[in-house]
Each structure stands twice: as structure tokens, then as C-alpha cells.
Scaffold this active site. Structure first.
Site, short mmCIF file in Angstrom:
data_model
loop_
_atom_site.label_atom_id
_atom_site.label_comp_id
_atom_site.label_asym_id
_atom_site.label_seq_id
_atom_site.Cartn_x
_atom_site.Cartn_y
_atom_site.Cartn_z
N TYR A 155 35.25 -53.77 -71.01
CA TYR A 155 34.89 -54.29 -72.09
C TYR A 155 35.21 -53.43 -73.00
O TYR A 155 34.74 -53.29 -74.43
CB TYR A 155 34.01 -55.23 -72.08
CG TYR A 155 34.59 -56.51 -71.60
CD1 TYR A 155 33.84 -57.38 -71.76
CD2 TYR A 155 33.32 -56.37 -70.32
CE1 TYR A 155 34.30 -58.58 -71.26
CE2 TYR A 155 33.12 -57.61 -69.52
CZ TYR A 155 33.73 -58.92 -69.83
OH TYR A 155 33.33 -59.89 -69.28
N HIS A 167 34.81 -56.59 -80.00
CA HIS A 167 32.59 -56.99 -79.57
C HIS A 167 32.08 -55.88 -79.52
O HIS A 167 30.86 -56.34 -79.30
CB HIS A 167 33.10 -58.29 -77.96
CG HIS A 167 32.25 -58.79 -78.73
ND1 HIS A 167 31.17 -59.20 -79.74
CD2 HIS A 167 30.99 -59.52 -77.74
CE1 HIS A 167 30.42 -60.63 -79.66
NE2 HIS A 167 30.45 -61.09 -77.55
N ASN A 204 26.17 -64.47 -80.71
CA ASN A 204 24.92 -64.70 -79.44
C ASN A 204 23.95 -63.55 -79.17
O ASN A 204 22.50 -63.23 -79.65
CB ASN A 204 25.59 -64.98 -79.07
CG ASN A 204 26.23 -66.63 -78.59
OD1 ASN A 204 25.86 -67.85 -79.19
ND2 ASN A 204 26.99 -66.82 -78.11
N ASP A 212 29.35 -56.33 -83.83
CA ASP A 212 30.85 -56.46 -84.60
C ASP A 212 30.59 -57.44 -85.30
O ASP A 212 30.06 -58.28 -85.00
CB ASP A 212 31.69 -56.76 -83.81
CG ASP A 212 30.82 -57.40 -82.60
OD1 ASP A 212 29.94 -57.28 -82.25
OD2 ASP A 212 31.62 -58.88 -82.12
N TYR A 218 24.91 -58.32 -69.93
CA TYR A 218 26.35 -59.08 -71.45
C TYR A 218 25.54 -59.20 -72.80
O TYR A 218 24.58 -59.39 -72.95
CB TYR A 218 26.81 -59.97 -70.51
CG TYR A 218 27.56 -59.85 -69.60
CD1 TYR A 218 28.94 -59.15 -70.09
CD2 TYR A 218 27.30 -59.17 -68.01
CE1 TYR A 218 29.89 -58.93 -68.88
CE2 TYR A 218 28.13 -59.29 -66.95
CZ TYR A 218 28.84 -59.23 -67.15
OH TYR A 218 30.29 -58.55 -66.75
#
Length: 195
Positions: free
Chosen positions: A18, A23, A118, A97, A70
Site C-alpha cells: 500500500y 490513500h 473512514n 488524503d 488499516y
């Protein structure tokens, strides 16, 4: 410890898969800050990687953090870090972001809604308040009908990558301004139109 200590959390997802996604731009900014203060990220007692150092000799202490969980479950690690360092919510800066801001743009705000992000939603829930400073790093909207969730889980385009170091530097500057000058003065500088 609270005296002049600030917790700066860069949001993102853990692991090398990632690392270069849109993100994870928040984590890229805290990497930039760590490089500036000569600090290295290490495992911590909380579920996070932490780097500590001073903005300048005798100046504010920075606790830079990247969650081991996460994005959508960022609240627990942030809450644990605030408790560990005995810091109030006013000493938290979250770098993340932002789809609703054009790429290569940085905006500052405190409190307010999560705008569908989220990670921010989970932090506000865990902290029992949305009243913390956010450094919003613009990644722009997805092209066409692309799902925003897919868009943020992709790397930057080659054109964006050429500009990315400047964006990360601008966002790191914005964090420093919040700490040294306060949010209002920082907003006036960061949001001022370029000459």
C-alpha cells in the site's frame, strides 16, 4: 510530557503493498517530517510505528506515528497513542488524503465532518470528538466513473509523481506551521493564493 509535545499521525494502510497509494499520502508526509528531524520509525507499545524528535533544538517535541492497522480502524491506535503520551485532543494533528481537494493542494481545518473518510470517522468515534486538526492533502477526484475507493488504492500517475515531493514538503510545512504559529495563522499562510 504534554508541555510542548504534539502527536502527528499520518493515515494510511500498513505494508509495502500500500506504501505508494494515494490513500497513504498521510504516511508519506510523516516520513518527510521524520527525515527533517532526523528520527527513525520504530515499533511501539501501541499498535503503531513511532518516530520522536524535536522540531528544532529546545523547540516542540514531535511524536510522529503510522498505525499498524488499516485506515478504517485508525481510531484505536490514535486513541492509544494519545493515552500513552498523556496528550489532549488539541495536541493531535492528523494528516490524510482528501478527494475533495485538487491534487497538489493542502488545506487545514479543525473539527467538522469526516466527508466519507473512514479513517477520520473512526478517529472521531474512538476519541469521542471530531475536534482535532487535520492536514488535508489533496489527491483529486477519480476520472470518469471510477469508484473513489479504487482510486485511492492506486499509485500516483507519472505526472503526479513528478510533483509529489513538493506536495509532501508543502504538507510537512503546514504541520510545522500549525505547531509553531497556531492553526489560524497557519491557515492564512497555507490557504493564501500563490503569487
Amino acid at each position: 510530557m504534554p508541555g510542548n509535545t504534539w502527536l502527528v499521525v499520518g493515515l494510511g494502510n500498513p505494508g509495502p503493498g500500500y506504501a505508494n497509494h494515494r490513500h497513504n499520502v498521510g504516511q508519506m508526509v510523516v516520513d518527510e517530517l521524520a527525515a527533517r528531524i532526523g528520527a527513525t520509525f520504530k515499533k511501539h507499545k501501541t499498535p503503531a510505528q513511532v518516530a520522536e524528535g524535536f522540531l528544532r533544538p529546545g523547540g516542540p517535541k514531535l511524536v510522529l506515528a503510522k498505525s499498524n492497522s488499516y485506515m478504517n480502524t485508525s481510531g484505536g491506535p490514535v486513541s492509544a497513542l494519545l493515552k500513552f503520551y498523556s496528550l489532549p485532543l488539541e495536541r493531535l494533528i492528523v494528516v490524510h488524503d482528501e478527494l475533495d481537494i485538487p491534487f497538489d493542494t493542502v488545506k487545514l481545518k479543525s473539527g467538522g465532518g469526516h466527508g466519507g473518510h473512514n479513517g477520520l470517522r473512526d478517529i472521531a468515534k474512538a476519541a469521542d470528538s471530531p475536534d482535532y486538526v487535520r492536514v488535508r492533502v489533496g489527491v483529486g477526484r477519480p476520472p470518469g466513473r471510477q469508484d473513489p475507493a479504487d482510486f485511492v488504492l492506486q499509485g500516483f500517475s507519472s505526472t503526479e509523481r513528478a510533483v509529489l515531493p513538493n506536495l509532501l514538503s508543502d504538507a510537512a510545512d503546514a504541520v510545522e506551521l500549525v505547531i509553531t504559529d497556531g492553526l489560524l495563522a497557519a491557515q492564512q499562510k497555507v490557504h493564501a493564493p500563490s503569487a
